[in-house]
Design a protein around this motif. Structure first.
Motif, PDB file in Angstrom:
ATOM      1  N   ILE A  93     -35.522 -20.977   4.877  1.00  0.00           N
ATOM      2  CA  ILE A  93     -35.747 -20.542   3.504  1.00  0.00           C
ATOM      3  C   ILE A  93     -35.405 -19.066   3.349  1.00  0.00           C
ATOM      4  N   ALA A  94     -35.813 -18.252   4.333  1.00  0.00           N
ATOM      5  CA  ALA A  94     -35.524 -16.816   4.262  1.00  0.00           C
ATOM      6  C   ALA A  94     -34.026 -16.556   4.315  1.00  0.00           C
ATOM      7  N   ARG A  95     -33.313 -17.260   5.194  1.00  0.00           N
ATOM      8  CA  ARG A  95     -31.857 -17.087   5.291  1.00  0.00           C
ATOM      9  C   ARG A  95     -31.159 -17.565   4.031  1.00  0.00           C
ATOM     10  N   ALA A  96     -31.612 -18.706   3.493  1.00  0.00           N
ATOM     11  CA  ALA A  96     -31.006 -19.214   2.254  1.00  0.00           C
ATOM     12  C   ALA A  96     -31.245 -18.256   1.099  1.00  0.00           C
ATOM     13  N   TRP A  97     -32.439 -17.678   1.037  1.00  0.00           N
ATOM     14  CA  TRP A  97     -32.764 -16.725  -0.025  1.00  0.00           C
ATOM     15  C   TRP A  97     -31.862 -15.501   0.046  1.00  0.00           C
ATOM     16  N   GLU A  98     -31.593 -15.040   1.265  1.00  0.00           N
ATOM     17  CA  GLU A  98     -30.785 -13.821   1.431  1.00  0.00           C
ATOM     18  C   GLU A  98     -29.302 -14.095   1.254  1.00  0.00           C
ATOM     19  N   LEU A  99     -28.784 -15.132   1.909  1.00  0.00           N
ATOM     20  CA  LEU A  99     -27.350 -15.405   1.850  1.00  0.00           C
ATOM     21  C   LEU A  99     -26.904 -15.871   0.461  1.00  0.00           C
ATOM     22  N   GLY A 100     -27.744 -16.643  -0.203  1.00  0.00           N
ATOM     23  CA  GLY A 100     -27.390 -17.140  -1.528  1.00  0.00           C
ATOM     24  C   GLY A 100     -27.770 -16.219  -2.658  1.00  0.00           C
ATOM     25  N   GLN A 101     -28.349 -15.044  -2.318  1.00  0.00           N
ATOM     26  CA  GLN A 101     -28.821 -14.107  -3.343  1.00  0.00           C
ATOM     27  C   GLN A 101     -29.657 -14.852  -4.394  1.00  0.00           C
ATOM     28  N   MET A 102     -30.606 -15.630  -3.890  1.00  0.00           N
ATOM     29  CA  MET A 102     -31.370 -16.521  -4.765  1.00  0.00           C
ATOM     30  C   MET A 102     -32.342 -15.774  -5.671  1.00  0.00           C
ATOM     31  N   GLY A 103     -32.752 -14.585  -5.262  1.00  0.00           N
ATOM     32  CA  GLY A 103     -33.639 -13.823  -6.128  1.00  0.00           C
ATOM     33  C   GLY A 103     -32.978 -13.487  -7.445  1.00  0.00           C
ATOM     34  N   LYS A 144     -24.621 -15.211 -11.923  1.00  0.00           N
ATOM     35  CA  LYS A 144     -24.615 -16.583 -11.424  1.00  0.00           C
ATOM     36  C   LYS A 144     -26.031 -17.156 -11.428  1.00  0.00           C
ATOM     37  N   THR A 145     -26.149 -18.411 -11.840  1.00  0.00           N
ATOM     38  CA  THR A 145     -27.442 -19.075 -11.906  1.00  0.00           C
ATOM     39  C   THR A 145     -27.737 -19.796 -10.592  1.00  0.00           C
ATOM     40  N   LEU A 146     -28.900 -20.406 -10.522  1.00  0.00           N
ATOM     41  CA  LEU A 146     -29.364 -21.016  -9.275  1.00  0.00           C
ATOM     42  C   LEU A 146     -28.458 -22.145  -8.785  1.00  0.00           C
ATOM     43  N   PRO A 147     -28.013 -23.072  -9.635  1.00  0.00           N
ATOM     44  CA  PRO A 147     -27.106 -24.113  -9.130  1.00  0.00           C
ATOM     45  C   PRO A 147     -25.829 -23.556  -8.524  1.00  0.00           C
ATOM     46  N   LEU A 148     -25.320 -22.453  -9.053  1.00  0.00           N
ATOM     47  CA  LEU A 148     -24.121 -21.848  -8.484  1.00  0.00           C
ATOM     48  C   LEU A 148     -24.409 -21.239  -7.117  1.00  0.00           C
ATOM     49  N   SER A 149     -25.583 -20.661  -6.946  1.00  0.00           N
ATOM     50  CA  SER A 149     -25.923 -20.090  -5.638  1.00  0.00           C
ATOM     51  C   SER A 149     -26.103 -21.187  -4.596  1.00  0.00           C
TER      52      SER A 149
END
Length: 294
Positions: A75-85, A241-246
């Protein structure tokens, strides 16, 4: 004679005593079916969350079981790599703005169409409802050309306005049907108390419509939050970019990183669950409204 009456009384007693047992059995069977249905409905969510803590190898070797080793850094890696914030902030801005605009315009339009009589009312209503028959994705190209000409591409408005426009027919249809069940005597009493049309709408009609508005909110939120095609076509800059794009960043033409994808999806689905829990009471009221007279 006395024996016959005693036998008849015993038969009636057995029949009366059997009814509660039969009803209890039916109730128990119905509850069992509902529990099974609830388990089937919740299982995909359970599978998503346990898959978010698996490695790619564990995901394929043991797709339905618990992780062999809980990998919390997915989850932490996905949050960082996908710029999910940033992506989650953009999705929240677009979704909340679109939902509020849909509720405002849809409720006002439904109020006018359900409570007033004027010329061409049926035509106006038909035009609104005709919007439900338009395939949404067939409008991508003309919308792209129009927004490009007026300089609206790559902005929040390029998503907010189409979202609200395509959700309005459903919102108007549902809200009109609900408002039609509200007695007009309530409006007449409010007018006697000195309320105008805006006062009646804001103080009486809108609060009474909370169940159906909660239903419209959930439907619109799910559609806007999960939309991919409009965001893909109308948004170019990374900052918007929105969440589905990330989420699409974890998959390319050569493969998919399922551990990161599941971790990102587990985070993305949490706001949807929270919104449903907030509005579930109103949704339940909307489902049973009208079943009890008075």
């Amino acid at each position: 004679m006395n024996k016959t009456m005693a036998d008849a009384g015993a038969f009636k007693l057995r029949q009366t005593a059997g009814k509660p047992l039969w009803r209890k059995g039916l109730s128990g069977g119905l509850k069992t079916l509902l529990l099974l249905y609830a388990a089937l409905t919740l299982y995909p969510l359970y599978w998503l969350f346990i898959s978010a803590f698996k490695t790619n190898r564990d995901f394929f070797d043991n797709p339905y079981g618990l992780p062999a080793a809980w990998k919390a850094d997915n989850i932490a890696r996905a949050w960082e790599l996908g710029q999910m914030g940033r992506a989650m902030f953009n999705s929240a801005v677009v979704t909340i703005s679109s939902v509020l605009l849909t509720l405002l315009l849809g409720t006002l339009a439904a109020y006018v169409l359900s409570r007033f009589t004027f010329r061409f009312k049926s035509i106006v209503t038909g035009i609104f409802l005709l919007g439900m028959l338009i395939p949404i994705h067939s409008t991508l190209v003309p919308l792209f050309i129009t927004m490009n000409k007026i300089g609206m591409l790559d902005t929040y408005a390029s998503l907010i306005l189409p979202y609200a426009a395509f959700e309005l027919p459903v919102a108007i249809f549902l809200t009109m049907a609900y408002m039609a069940s509200i007695p007009r005597e309530i409006e007449e009493a409010a007018m006697i108390d000195g309320n105008g049309w805006w006062g009646i709408f804001g103080r009486i009609i809108a609060p009474l419509c909370l169940p159906v508005l909660a239903t419209v909110t959930i439907m619109a939120f799910l559609r806007f939050w999960n939309d991919f095609s409009f965001a893909l076509v109308f948004i170019n800059s990374q900052e918007l970019k929105t969440l589905p794009l990330s989420l699409s960043l974890f998959s390319d033409g050569f493969g998919t990183d399922y551990s990161l994808t599941m971790g990102a999806m587990a985070v993305a689905v949490i706001p949807t669950i929270v919104i449903y829990l907030i509005f579930q009471e109103q949704i339940m009221r909307g489902m049973v409204s009208g079943s009890v007279k008075g």
